[in-house]
Design an enzyme around this catalytic site. Sequence first.
Site: not given
Ligand SMILES: [Zn+2]
Ligand SMILES: [Zn+2]
Length: 467
Positions: A93, A95, A97, A185, A265, A312, A339, A343
């Site tokens: 999991h 990101h 981007r 996701d 998550h 989240n 996760d 950012h």
């Molecule tokens: Zn995620």
């Molecule tokens: Zn998520």
Amino acid sequence: MTRPELKLIEPLPPEPTGPPAEQCLSFRGGRPAELLITGAHVIDPNAGHDGVLDVLVRGGEIAEIGSGLKAPEGAETIDASGKHLFPGFVDPHVHLRTPGFEYKENLESGTRSAAAGGFTAIIAMANTNPPVDSPGAIQSLRMRAQEDAHIPVAFSATVTKGMKGKQLSEMAELAEAGAICFTDDGLPIVDAGLMRQALQYQRLSGRPLALHQEDPALTRGGVMHEGRVSAELGLAGYPPVSESTYIARDALLAEYEGGRIHVQHLSCIGSIEAVAAAKERGVQITTEVTPHHLTLTDEAIGDGTDANFKMNPPLRTEEDRQALIAALKSGVVDIIATDHAPHAAHEKEVPFELAAMGVTGLETSFPVVYTDLVKTGVLDLSLVIDRLTKGAALFELPTPTVAKGAPANFNLIDLDATWVVGEEGYASRSSNSCFAGRELSGRVLMTVAAGVVAFRARSFAMQEVGA
Ligand SMILES: [Zn+2]
Ligand SMILES: [Zn+2]
């Protein structure tokens, strides 16, 4: 009460549509490692190691494990006495981007961050811009990873077209193009009928559905856990039941359709109970927990001015945290996943209500869990290693193992070394860590992924290279 059989499950099609999961991994490769690592404490629950050993790597493969091993000509010798050697961590999991949000992270920086955290394989999420919902998008990401990825990376594709939740993406074609799993996701799949259809295609493709669970009708407007802290801060909260209801629903649908789901998550007791009940009934359901949900609660939000504590699902209560730890121990929660959600500063340095959701996690995952849960005696080190590597098996990828003949996938960690998160910067492009400024134990010195040295700590330069 005995439960009536819901539906006779039809036999699966003989062959799933896609290539073997292992072939979904892309990687830029490199010179195969020639290494002799001496005197490391090797812990590998799968291979049954827990003791001081030498590990010889030749041509990127583990050639020998034992004691008193001699370095062949051309091999680098690393004195690892007092250090630990673990099988490579696998994070399903992450990101990355890319495409579209490269100012937050890209394939190069994200996989470098993963290597710096001791990971040897990761799965990238599909909520990019545009979302990864076409075979062409999967193919182009895989080609780019062959240029840029420091460690093997597999790509997920969306469940619904454009992540709009209206129409299924071409799941069979996406699996054929090499999508490792399907996920929207970032967003839930609200329409239960569409979820049911997705489960039917899941069975056809053989690839799991990874689910971000929240009922938007219950989370709308919320920025943190709904409870005493949100009331005190005057911030809008959303309740744990917003997550648990969807997990219960999708577990029932997975049971009805004979499909396989992975719940992302987990954050609260109600969700653990829903997963435990489903597992009890034999539903094909697996789940993950993040290091931040295992170690922090909504109290960490403090005065509500630091949006690096906004993610989240949100940080919840101490009771939830304790239940997540217990569930990770018992196996109701299968694995630890980060996760990792980078950012940019301008998306976080704004009022809490307006800030983007998510925190980075790859470089702090092991050290946080080690410092807060292993050193304190809450979790066994070998259990943590198991939960950090088993993510591979849930997605049918080979589990990294320190065994003779296996490709070299391991990390070398100094458990006694302490460091301050963020002090030397991050390998990730983003710095939105909820552990920034924390002093942690456990420093990754080196990561060897798919037989190639993928990371080496600055303080751990090449020691000695033979002729
Ligand atoms: Zn995620
Ligand atoms: Zn998520």
